[in-house]
Design a protein around this motif. Structure first.
Motif, PDB file in Angstrom:
ATOM      1  N   THR A   1      53.391  39.515  37.986  1.00 30.97           N
ATOM      2  CA  THR A   1      52.941  38.986  39.260  1.00 30.97           C
ATOM      3  C   THR A   1      51.584  39.290  40.284  1.00 30.97           C
ATOM      4  OG1 THR A   1      53.168  42.210  39.868  1.00 30.97           O
ATOM      5  CG2 THR A   1      55.176  40.444  39.997  1.00 30.97           C
ATOM      6  N   GLU A   2      51.811  38.558  41.781  1.00 32.46           N
ATOM      7  CA  GLU A   2      49.901  38.881  42.091  1.00 32.46           C
ATOM      8  C   GLU A   2      49.230  40.356  41.925  1.00 32.46           C
ATOM      9  OE1 GLU A   2      50.588  36.569  45.482  1.00 32.46           O
ATOM     10  OE2 GLU A   2      50.484  34.822  44.183  1.00 32.46           O
ATOM     11  N   ASP A   3      50.302  41.772  41.477  1.00 30.41           N
ATOM     12  CA  ASP A   3      49.150  43.095  42.172  1.00 30.41           C
ATOM     13  C   ASP A   3      49.781  43.382  40.857  1.00 30.41           C
ATOM     14  OD1 ASP A   3      52.559  42.894  42.000  1.00 30.41           O
ATOM     15  OD2 ASP A   3      51.804  43.816  44.224  1.00 30.41           O
ATOM     16  N   ASN A   4      50.104  43.274  39.220  1.00 32.99           N
ATOM     17  CA  ASN A   4      50.254  43.687  38.023  1.00 32.99           C
ATOM     18  C   ASN A   4      49.664  43.574  37.089  1.00 32.99           C
ATOM     19  OD1 ASN A   4      51.521  41.792  37.886  1.00 32.99           O
ATOM     20  ND2 ASN A   4      53.331  42.277  36.535  1.00 32.99           N
ATOM     21  N   LEU A   5      48.189  42.882  37.602  1.00 32.21           N
ATOM     22  CA  LEU A   5      46.848  43.091  36.324  1.00 32.21           C
ATOM     23  C   LEU A   5      46.886  44.487  35.882  1.00 32.21           C
ATOM     24  CD1 LEU A   5      45.094  40.959  35.166  1.00 32.21           C
ATOM     25  CD2 LEU A   5      43.657  41.524  37.144  1.00 32.21           C
TER      26      LEU A   5
ATOM     27  N   VAL B   1      53.164  33.481  41.325  1.00 31.30           N
ATOM     28  CA  VAL B   1      52.208  33.858  41.106  1.00 31.30           C
ATOM     29  C   VAL B   1      51.400  32.464  41.611  1.00 31.30           C
ATOM     30  CG1 VAL B   1      49.964  34.611  39.870  1.00 31.30           C
ATOM     31  CG2 VAL B   1      52.329  35.777  38.911  1.00 31.30           C
TER      32      VAL B   1
ATOM     33  N   GLU C   1      48.798  32.334  44.612  1.00 34.02           N
ATOM     34  CA  GLU C   1      47.319  32.899  45.350  1.00 34.02           C
ATOM     35  C   GLU C   1      46.110  32.935  43.594  1.00 34.02           C
ATOM     36  OE1 GLU C   1      43.897  33.698  46.858  1.00 34.02           O
ATOM     37  OE2 GLU C   1      46.387  34.295  47.549  1.00 34.02           O
TER      38      GLU C   1
ATOM     39  N   ALA D   1      44.525  35.721  42.132  1.00 36.25           N
ATOM     40  CA  ALA D   1      45.612  36.298  41.224  1.00 36.25           C
ATOM     41  C   ALA D   1      45.765  36.046  39.699  1.00 36.25           C
ATOM     42  CB  ALA D   1      46.995  36.885  41.720  1.00 36.25           C
TER      43      ALA D   1
ATOM     44  N   ALA E   1      42.350  36.028  37.412  1.00 37.56           N
ATOM     45  CA  ALA E   1      42.073  37.500  36.788  1.00 37.56           C
ATOM     46  C   ALA E   1      43.590  37.416  36.204  1.00 37.56           C
ATOM     47  CB  ALA E   1      42.809  38.198  38.052  1.00 37.56           C
ATOM     48  N   ILE E   2      44.175  36.605  35.560  1.00 33.58           N
ATOM     49  CA  ILE E   2      44.952  36.951  34.790  1.00 33.58           C
ATOM     50  C   ILE E   2      44.656  36.196  33.970  1.00 33.58           C
ATOM     51  CG2 ILE E   2      47.385  36.055  33.773  1.00 33.58           C
ATOM     52  CD1 ILE E   2      48.760  36.577  36.836  1.00 33.58           C
TER      53      ILE E   2
END
Length: 444
Positions: free
Chosen positions: A127-131, A158, A160, A163, A166-167
């Motif tokens: 997701t965009e916030d579960n890094l 995802v 963004e 994000a 980062a992934i």
């Protein structure tokens, strides 16, 4: 310990076909040689010249558990899989709730430990916030992280750029992607809807066209090159995308590509007959795209063949096009469809084995599977190339109770399937026995 001795087999393995016997003791292959002698108590299987191949490793399935079990379960769909010669699978995170935490991921492993007929692993969904959850993945325990790049439902999307960067920078495991650009699809819908309403299944490959696929897959490849990420692009459907990938052996690649059996079989010409039954994302496209995918299998631009098995109920499929869910059930008949491709001269049987067993094992680093070797787990399939298989909805084992191949007669038959040395399918029936499947382990 008593053994299973497979006699008079044609072993298809590591780009060759040899006549041999195979001895299984416990979970593993003990010996591969001509004229292996049996002992009292051994089980003798006369292959009668049939093909023995390593079981298919399906790196992309949707088994719908937890939360969507009216469509399928880990038990029901893995049961259909072993009937189709699939001995290991990796399952996707778009269930309910979505598999976006390590806790939810391990819960699925616990379900499979009790109910799966085939060996198993599961992806974490990005997701965009579960890094931080992605960073906790263990390369030896977890097969990968699934990234829906631009087209998904729920929070499994995802888009963004920060994000995504980062992934691709920080993921400790293989990144697998669904590549369709939501922005391009939206533009296509707006353009087509100006002139036509309602939209129909014939519009599906127009809405989700080659530009939507290429915009997303090229972005994924760009990110993987920037960060030297391990990237595997799922279900390639267009000739245009093939320019993004290199030909040749999988061994030294960090960017690989997959094709799915339905995109190798169907084309837009089948929408008139099958309608929403073959609605899937990415869309089944045109004969020229299908032909390009088949050619790319030969050159090595396409490294792996999978199913993207995604069952929905008959009622869910028989609604207007725009409301119908995307996906179709495939695991029971995937290998048969590929054997038909061999029969028609579109690939060789050694290429089939390479793309369905050897290469998935190599790409994911699966420990002691994907090849027929002494000491490896005995995940084997016996194929009768001379006996036909008529597919009907009634003899399909999917929980949803239907197959897009209904009424088709394939030229070969899955005779037997072994998982970890256990005979799980024979005489056109699944052997109902205590589960002996195992969690996949990775050499990474």
């Amino acid at each position: 310990m008593s053994a299973t001795l497979i006699k008079n087999a044609r072993l298809v393995n590591e780009r060759s076909i040899i006549e041999t016997d195979i001895k299984i003791v416990g979970q593993r292959i003990e010996r591969i040689a001509s004229n292996i002698s049996s002992k009292p108590g051994d089980t003798i299987v006369d292959a009668q010249g049939g093909y023995i191949i390593p079981g298919m490793i399906d790196d992309q399935v949707h088994f719908r558990e937890p939360g969507l079990t009216h469509k399928g379960t880990i038990a029901s769909e893995s049961r259909a899989a072993v009937a189709g010669g699939i001995t290991s699978y990796m399952e996707m995170p778009n269930v309910n709730p979505a598999t976006t935490t390590i806790e939810a991921l391990e819960h699925k492993f616990s379900i499979a430990e009790q109910s799966s007929f085939a060996n198993y692993s599961f992806y974490l969904g990005a997701t965009e916030d579960n890094l931080e959850q992605i960073k906790q993945l263990d390369p030896q325990k977890h097969c990968g992280v699934k990234v829906f790049m631009g087209a998904s439902t729920g929070n499994l999307l995802v888009e963004e750029p920060a994000a995504l960067e980062a992934i691709f920078r920080d993921s400790p495991v293989l990144i697998v992607t669904h590549c369709e650009s939501g922005a391009v699809i939206k533009q296509n819908i707006q353009k087509l809807a100006q002139d036509k309403s309602p939209l129909t299944i014939d519009d599906h490959p127009i809405l989700r066209d080659e530009d939507a696929c290429f915009a997303s897959s090229s972005y994924a490849v760009e990110l993987a090159k920037k960060y030297q990420s391990q990237l595997h692009v799922l279900h390639i459907t267009t000739a245009k995308e093939l320019a993004l990938f290199e030909s040749g052996s999988i061994d030294k690649k960090h960017i690989t590509a997959e094709a799915c059996v339905h995109h190798l079989w169907f084309s837009n010409k089948d929408y008139e007959r099958l309608g929403n039954q073959i609605k899937c994302n990415p869309a089944i496209k045109y004969p020229s795209d299908r032909d390009a995918l088949l050619q790319a299998l030969k050159t090595g631009k396409i490294d792996i063949i999978a199913t993207d098995h995604a069952p929905h109920t008959w009622a869910e499929k028989h609604v207007p096009y725009e409301q119908a869910p995307a996906g179709l059930p495939l695991v029971q008949h995937a290998l048969l469809s590929l054997l038909e491709q061999v029969h028609q001269g579109h690939m060789t049987i050694t290429q089939l084995v390479e793309k369905t067993a050897h290469n998935p094992a190599l790409r994911y680093g699966i420990q002691q599977r994907g090849f027929v070797r002494e000491g490896y787990y005995a995940d084997l399939v016996l194929i009768d190339p001379d006996t036909t298989t008529l597919v009907t909805n009634d003899n399909s084992l999917y929980h949803c109770g239907w197959s897009p191949f209904n009424g088709h007669s394939f030229s070969a038959q899955i005779n037997k399937t072994w998982v970890n040395g256990n005979l799980v399918y024979t005489n056109q029936k699944v052997v109902e026995q205590p589960v002996e499947a195992m969690r996949l382990v990775f050499n990474k």
